[in-house]
Scaffold this motif. Structure first.
Motif, mmCIF file in Angstrom:
data_model
loop_
_atom_site.group_PDB
_atom_site.id
_atom_site.type_symbol
_atom_site.label_atom_id
_atom_site.label_comp_id
_atom_site.label_asym_id
_atom_site.label_seq_id
_atom_site.Cartn_x
_atom_site.Cartn_y
_atom_site.Cartn_z
ATOM 1 N N ARG A 61 31.911 35.072 40.403
ATOM 2 C CA ARG A 61 32.729 36.091 41.056
ATOM 3 C C ARG A 61 32.012 36.660 42.284
ATOM 4 N N THR A 90 37.742 30.334 34.734
ATOM 5 C CA THR A 90 38.864 30.886 33.975
ATOM 6 C C THR A 90 38.513 32.199 33.280
ATOM 7 N N LYS A 92 37.860 36.165 32.572
ATOM 8 C CA LYS A 92 38.697 37.318 32.879
ATOM 9 C C LYS A 92 38.288 37.975 34.204
ATOM 10 N N ILE A 93 36.983 38.158 34.442
ATOM 11 C CA ILE A 93 36.555 38.830 35.682
ATOM 12 C C ILE A 93 36.888 38.001 36.920
ATOM 13 N N THR A 94 36.849 36.686 36.778
ATOM 14 C CA THR A 94 37.213 35.813 37.902
ATOM 15 C C THR A 94 38.707 35.913 38.169
ATOM 16 N N LYS A 95 39.510 35.786 37.114
ATOM 17 C CA LYS A 95 40.968 35.862 37.262
ATOM 18 C C LYS A 95 41.400 37.205 37.854
ATOM 19 N N GLU A 96 40.783 38.293 37.383
ATOM 20 C CA GLU A 96 41.136 39.616 37.897
ATOM 21 C C GLU A 96 40.829 39.751 39.378
ATOM 22 N N TRP A 97 39.647 39.250 39.799
ATOM 23 C CA TRP A 97 39.283 39.355 41.214
ATOM 24 C C TRP A 97 40.251 38.537 42.070
ATOM 25 N N TRP A 99 43.353 37.741 41.378
ATOM 26 C CA TRP A 99 44.643 38.434 41.364
ATOM 27 C C TRP A 99 44.611 39.656 42.292
ATOM 28 N N ASP A 100 43.556 40.468 42.189
ATOM 29 C CA ASP A 100 43.436 41.688 43.004
ATOM 30 C C ASP A 100 43.377 41.388 44.497
ATOM 31 N N ASN A 101 42.925 40.174 44.848
ATOM 32 C CA ASN A 101 42.792 39.803 46.251
ATOM 33 C C ASN A 101 43.881 38.830 46.711
ATOM 34 N N SER A 102 44.941 38.747 45.924
ATOM 35 C CA SER A 102 46.114 37.932 46.261
ATOM 36 C C SER A 102 45.781 36.479 46.579
#
Length: 106
Positions: A61, A90, A92-97, A99-102
């Motif tokens: 991340r 895959t 959670k912290i990678t997916k969230e980042w 998603w948050d950065n479109s």
């Protein structure tokens, strides 16, 4: 117009060829001729290591934070990013980042 996709990959680069022993056969008295000499690097200077140790999801991340968005701007790419199903990709912290950065992950 078709969007461009950023496809990163982890790799180790060896500057002076394979990291293995080599044997050169030649005629007697020719051991020091240039044709029989293979360049080497002493004291561990043969590879470029950008990450120390084993990369985990938090390190991955951090690499994305420091590089992904700026690279897509510099290369004039869209926010389409392709990665494999490695656990750090895959997490959670990678997916969230992402998603948050479109960032659209393919």
């Amino acid at each position: 117009m078709r969007n461009k996709i950023l496809k990163p990959d982890e790799t180790e680069i060896e500057i002076f060829g394979p990291n293995a022993k080599r044997h050169v056969w030649g005629k007697p008295g020719t051991a020091h001729h240039l044709a029989n000499i293979i360049p080497t690097v002493n004291h561990g200077g043969g590879t470029i290591m950008l990450i120390e140790g084993k990369m985990n999801a938090a390190m991955y991340r951090d690499v994305l934070v420091e590089n992904l968005l700026q690279s897509t701007l510099d290369l004039r790419l869209g926010r389409h990013y392709q990665q494999d199903n490695d656990p750090k990709h895959t997490a959670k912290i990678t997916k969230e980042w992402l998603w948050d950065n479109s960032v659209n992950v393919l």
